[in-house]
Design a protein around this motif. Structure first.
Motif, PDB file in Angstrom:
ATOM      1  N   PHE A  29      50.293  52.283  91.479  1.00 10.08           N
ATOM      2  CA  PHE A  29      51.448  51.923  90.664  1.00 10.08           C
ATOM      3  C   PHE A  29      51.916  50.528  91.037  1.00 10.08           C
ATOM      4  CE2 PHE A  29      56.089  51.797  89.949  1.00 10.08           C
ATOM      5  CZ  PHE A  29      56.064  51.892  88.564  1.00 10.08           C
ATOM      6  N   HIS A  30      52.127  49.703  90.028  1.00  6.10           N
ATOM      7  CA  HIS A  30      52.628  48.342  90.220  1.00  6.10           C
ATOM      8  C   HIS A  30      53.972  48.231  89.514  1.00  6.10           C
ATOM      9  CE1 HIS A  30      52.116  43.928  90.760  1.00  6.10           C
ATOM     10  NE2 HIS A  30      52.942  43.902  89.730  1.00  6.10           N
ATOM     11  N   ASP A  31      55.024  48.088  90.308  1.00  2.00           N
ATOM     12  CA  ASP A  31      56.381  47.923  89.778  1.00  2.00           C
ATOM     13  C   ASP A  31      56.554  46.451  89.434  1.00  2.00           C
ATOM     14  OD1 ASP A  31      59.104  47.551  89.356  1.00  2.00           O
ATOM     15  OD2 ASP A  31      59.717  48.817  91.034  1.00  2.00           O
ATOM     16  N   PHE A  32      56.392  46.118  88.148  1.00  3.55           N
ATOM     17  CA  PHE A  32      56.422  44.704  87.805  1.00  3.55           C
ATOM     18  C   PHE A  32      57.821  44.105  87.807  1.00  3.55           C
ATOM     19  CE2 PHE A  32      55.287  46.444  83.419  1.00  3.55           C
ATOM     20  CZ  PHE A  32      56.580  46.476  82.925  1.00  3.55           C
ATOM     21  N   LYS A  33      58.831  44.916  87.939  1.00  3.82           N
ATOM     22  CA  LYS A  33      60.177  44.370  88.084  1.00  3.82           C
ATOM     23  C   LYS A  33      60.358  43.854  89.516  1.00  3.82           C
ATOM     24  CE  LYS A  33      64.929  45.441  86.840  1.00  3.82           C
ATOM     25  NZ  LYS A  33      65.805  46.483  86.319  1.00  3.82           N
ATOM     26  N   LYS A  34      59.832  44.586  90.490  1.00  6.71           N
ATOM     27  CA  LYS A  34      59.948  44.184  91.891  1.00  6.71           C
ATOM     28  C   LYS A  34      58.799  43.289  92.339  1.00  6.71           C
ATOM     29  CE  LYS A  34      62.624  48.077  93.587  1.00  6.71           C
ATOM     30  NZ  LYS A  34      62.620  49.260  94.431  1.00  6.71           N
ATOM     31  N   GLN A  35      57.581  43.608  91.901  1.00  6.04           N
ATOM     32  CA  GLN A  35      56.398  42.888  92.357  1.00  6.04           C
ATOM     33  C   GLN A  35      56.018  41.723  91.463  1.00  6.04           C
ATOM     34  OE1 GLN A  35      54.483  46.959  92.753  1.00  6.04           O
ATOM     35  NE2 GLN A  35      53.314  45.777  94.241  1.00  6.04           N
ATOM     36  N   GLY A  36      56.604  41.648  90.285  1.00  5.85           N
ATOM     37  CA  GLY A  36      56.301  40.563  89.364  1.00  5.85           C
ATOM     38  C   GLY A  36      54.928  40.694  88.733  1.00  5.85           C
ATOM     39  N   LEU A  37      54.590  39.708  87.935  1.00  2.00           N
ATOM     40  CA  LEU A  37      53.296  39.665  87.257  1.00  2.00           C
ATOM     41  C   LEU A  37      52.805  38.228  87.209  1.00  2.00           C
ATOM     42  CD1 LEU A  37      53.860  41.968  84.153  1.00  2.00           C
ATOM     43  CD2 LEU A  37      52.272  42.376  86.029  1.00  2.00           C
ATOM     44  N   GLU A  38      51.518  38.077  87.268  1.00  2.00           N
ATOM     45  CA  GLU A  38      50.895  36.769  87.113  1.00  2.00           C
ATOM     46  C   GLU A  38      50.589  36.541  85.632  1.00  2.00           C
ATOM     47  OE1 GLU A  38      50.318  34.592  89.624  1.00  2.00           O
ATOM     48  OE2 GLU A  38      51.317  35.990  90.984  1.00  2.00           O
ATOM     49  N   GLN A  39      50.663  35.309  85.207  1.00  4.36           N
ATOM     50  CA  GLN A  39      50.394  34.991  83.803  1.00  4.36           C
ATOM     51  C   GLN A  39      48.975  35.386  83.405  1.00  4.36           C
ATOM     52  OE1 GLN A  39      52.380  31.943  82.032  1.00  4.36           O
ATOM     53  NE2 GLN A  39      50.978  31.701  80.331  1.00  4.36           N
ATOM     54  N   ASN A  40      47.992  35.200  84.294  1.00  4.19           N
ATOM     55  CA  ASN A  40      46.615  35.556  83.933  1.00  4.19           C
ATOM     56  C   ASN A  40      46.448  37.060  83.725  1.00  4.19           C
ATOM     57  OD1 ASN A  40      46.778  36.224  86.664  1.00  4.19           O
ATOM     58  ND2 ASN A  40      44.800  35.320  87.183  1.00  4.19           N
ATOM     59  N   LYS A  41      47.250  37.875  84.400  1.00  2.00           N
ATOM     60  CA  LYS A  41      47.207  39.328  84.194  1.00  2.00           C
ATOM     61  C   LYS A  41      47.708  39.662  82.790  1.00  2.00           C
ATOM     62  CE  LYS A  41      46.164  42.275  86.309  1.00  2.00           C
ATOM     63  NZ  LYS A  41      44.855  42.990  86.208  1.00  2.00           N
ATOM     64  N   VAL A  42      48.840  39.087  82.416  1.00  2.00           N
ATOM     65  CA  VAL A  42      49.402  39.333  81.080  1.00  2.00           C
ATOM     66  C   VAL A  42      48.436  38.822  80.015  1.00  2.00           C
ATOM     67  CG1 VAL A  42      51.320  38.822  79.531  1.00  2.00           C
ATOM     68  CG2 VAL A  42      51.773  39.317  81.941  1.00  2.00           C
ATOM     69  N   GLU A  43      47.845  37.674  80.246  1.00  2.00           N
ATOM     70  CA  GLU A  43      46.883  37.129  79.276  1.00  2.00           C
ATOM     71  C   GLU A  43      45.657  38.033  79.139  1.00  2.00           C
ATOM     72  OE1 GLU A  43      46.306  33.129  80.682  1.00  2.00           O
ATOM     73  OE2 GLU A  43      48.183  32.447  79.764  1.00  2.00           O
ATOM     74  N   SER A  44      45.233  38.662  80.238  1.00  2.00           N
ATOM     75  CA  SER A  44      44.093  39.589  80.144  1.00  2.00           C
ATOM     76  C   SER A  44      44.456  40.813  79.301  1.00  2.00           C
ATOM     77  CB  SER A  44      43.591  40.001  81.529  1.00  2.00           C
ATOM     78  OG  SER A  44      44.477  40.911  82.152  1.00  2.00           O
ATOM     79  N   TRP A  45      45.702  41.277  79.411  1.00  2.00           N
ATOM     80  CA  TRP A  45      46.153  42.385  78.559  1.00  2.00           C
ATOM     81  C   TRP A  45      46.174  41.955  77.100  1.00  2.00           C
ATOM     82  CZ3 TRP A  45      51.131  43.714  81.772  1.00  2.00           C
ATOM     83  CH2 TRP A  45      50.752  44.316  82.983  1.00  2.00           C
ATOM     84  N   LEU A  46      46.672  40.745  76.864  1.00  2.00           N
ATOM     85  CA  LEU A  46      46.782  40.250  75.492  1.00  2.00           C
ATOM     86  C   LEU A  46      45.420  40.012  74.855  1.00  2.00           C
ATOM     87  CD1 LEU A  46      49.813  37.866  76.012  1.00  2.00           C
ATOM     88  CD2 LEU A  46      49.793  39.965  74.646  1.00  2.00           C
ATOM     89  N   ALA A  47      44.385  39.869  75.665  1.00  2.00           N
ATOM     90  CA  ALA A  47      43.032  39.742  75.130  1.00  2.00           C
ATOM     91  C   ALA A  47      42.567  41.058  74.504  1.00  2.00           C
ATOM     92  CB  ALA A  47      42.070  39.299  76.227  1.00  2.00           C
TER      93      ALA A  47
END
Length: 115
Positions: A29-47
């Motif tokens: 589990f990755h709590d993105f409110k506490k641990q944040g997210l990298e832009q490349n991770k979000v871009e991989s989802w958007l792909a």
């Protein structure tokens, strides 16, 4: 390995966690409110996902954005906005076997984890 992204107090994330546990599927589990997210991770989802499916326009975070920001959001700049405001991401996001899924329902998860 399965990875579940979200925030722990989200009801939909809780349902997804319960489903995974009941099906004996291990996950990180990755709590993105506490641990944040990298832009490349979000871009991989958007792909793999339509940006409008990933962007949660029903939540408080969206309602609190100024109208100019809301009007300007598009496919080219949405990743930057989601990294800056991770709670704008529809939850949960699940990565499993090189697939990305957003949201939760039994049928969706059954199909994703059929292997």
């Amino acid at each position: 390995m399965t990875k579940l992204y979200g925030i722990p107090n989200c009801d939909t994330v809780k349902k997804a966690k319960k489903w995974l546990t009941n099906e004996n599927i291990s996950y990180d589990f990755h709590d993105f409110k506490k641990q944040g997210l990298e832009q490349n991770k979000v871009e991989s989802w958007l792909a793999q996902l339509d940006w409008q499916k990933l962007l949660n326009k029903r939540g408080l975070t969206w309602r609190q954005l100024d109208q100019q920001t809301k009007d300007a959001v598009n496919e080219q700049n949405v990743a930057k906005l989601l990294v800056a405001h991770p709670t704008l991401i529809k939850r949960p996001v699940v990565e499993h076997n090189d697939q990305v899924s957003v949201g939760f329902n039994d049928a969706q998860f059954t199909a994703l984890f059929k292997d």
